[in-house]
Design a protein around this motif. Structure first.
Motif, mmCIF file in Angstrom:
data_model
loop_
_atom_site.group_PDB
_atom_site.id
_atom_site.type_symbol
_atom_site.label_atom_id
_atom_site.label_comp_id
_atom_site.label_asym_id
_atom_site.label_seq_id
_atom_site.Cartn_x
_atom_site.Cartn_y
_atom_site.Cartn_z
ATOM 1 N N THR A 90 0.825 -1.206 0.000
ATOM 2 C CA THR A 90 0.000 0.000 0.000
ATOM 3 C C THR A 90 0.862 1.260 0.000
ATOM 4 N N ALA A 133 -7.179 -3.869 -1.918
ATOM 5 C CA ALA A 133 -8.302 -4.628 -2.476
ATOM 6 C C ALA A 133 -8.080 -6.128 -2.262
ATOM 7 N N THR A 164 -7.875 3.486 -11.134
ATOM 8 C CA THR A 164 -8.622 3.010 -9.967
ATOM 9 C C THR A 164 -7.927 1.874 -9.212
ATOM 10 N N ARG A 165 -6.901 1.298 -9.808
ATOM 11 C CA ARG A 165 -6.181 0.179 -9.180
ATOM 12 C C ARG A 165 -4.685 0.300 -9.437
ATOM 13 N N THR A 217 -3.322 -5.857 -5.162
ATOM 14 C CA THR A 217 -4.035 -4.817 -5.890
ATOM 15 C C THR A 217 -4.521 -3.808 -4.874
ATOM 16 N N SER A 253 -6.655 -0.344 -4.193
ATOM 17 C CA SER A 253 -7.768 0.413 -4.745
ATOM 18 C C SER A 253 -7.578 1.902 -4.488
ATOM 19 N N PRO A 267 -9.799 4.926 -4.169
ATOM 20 C CA PRO A 267 -11.205 5.304 -4.048
ATOM 21 C C PRO A 267 -11.515 6.581 -4.850
#
Length: 140
Positions: A66, A80, A107-108, A133, A135, A137
């Motif tokens: 992340t 995700a 978006t990813r 993956t 995400s 937002p």
């Protein structure tokens, strides 16, 4: 924002995570699609056979994935999903999770992470690999 300021911001975000503080995690690198998260291996992080618990390895992978995504997509991200493969028992003095962005979309963000343990003599040993993956937002 320069690299030092970005690393300082990322470290403040990590310090705002109570679980990361409990584990003693630290960011040693952050920028250009990469992040490195480290933690000292201590007895409380081991399983019954004396190896680093798989949950600790998963935590390190998740957070490093992340943070690496954050270098290209900003700070408001959510994992995700990710997979992790344990390659060998994790033993050593330091656990190092080095994550690199594979592809950043709107978006990813897809990221991979190598987890190594490092002994006192500085010799790293690859103990797990992960891919996830992240995400991005939609803006509120």
């Amino acid at each position: 924002m320069n690299e030092t300021a970005e690393l300082d911001l990322a470290r403040r975000i990590l310090a705002a995570q109570p679980f990361s503080v409990l584990l003693g995690a630290r960011l040693t690198a952050f920028g250009d699609g990469e992040a490195v998260l480290e933690l000292d291996i201590r007895e409380e992080l081991l399983q019954q056979n004396g190896h680093v618990h798989g949950g600790v390895l998963s935590y390190a992978a998740d957070n490093a994935l992340t943070f690496a995504a954050g270098t290209v997509a900003g700070p408001r991200l959510l994992t995700a999903g990710f997979t992790i493969d344990y390659l060998r028992p994790a033993e050593g003095d330091v656990l190092r999770a080095h994550a690199q962005v594979v592809r950043a979309g709107r978006t990813r963000v897809v990221v991979r992470c190598d987890l190594r343990t490092v002994t006192g003599d500085g010799e790293p040993a690859l103990c797990a690999v992960a891919q996830g993956t992240i995400s991005v937002p939609a803006a509120a």
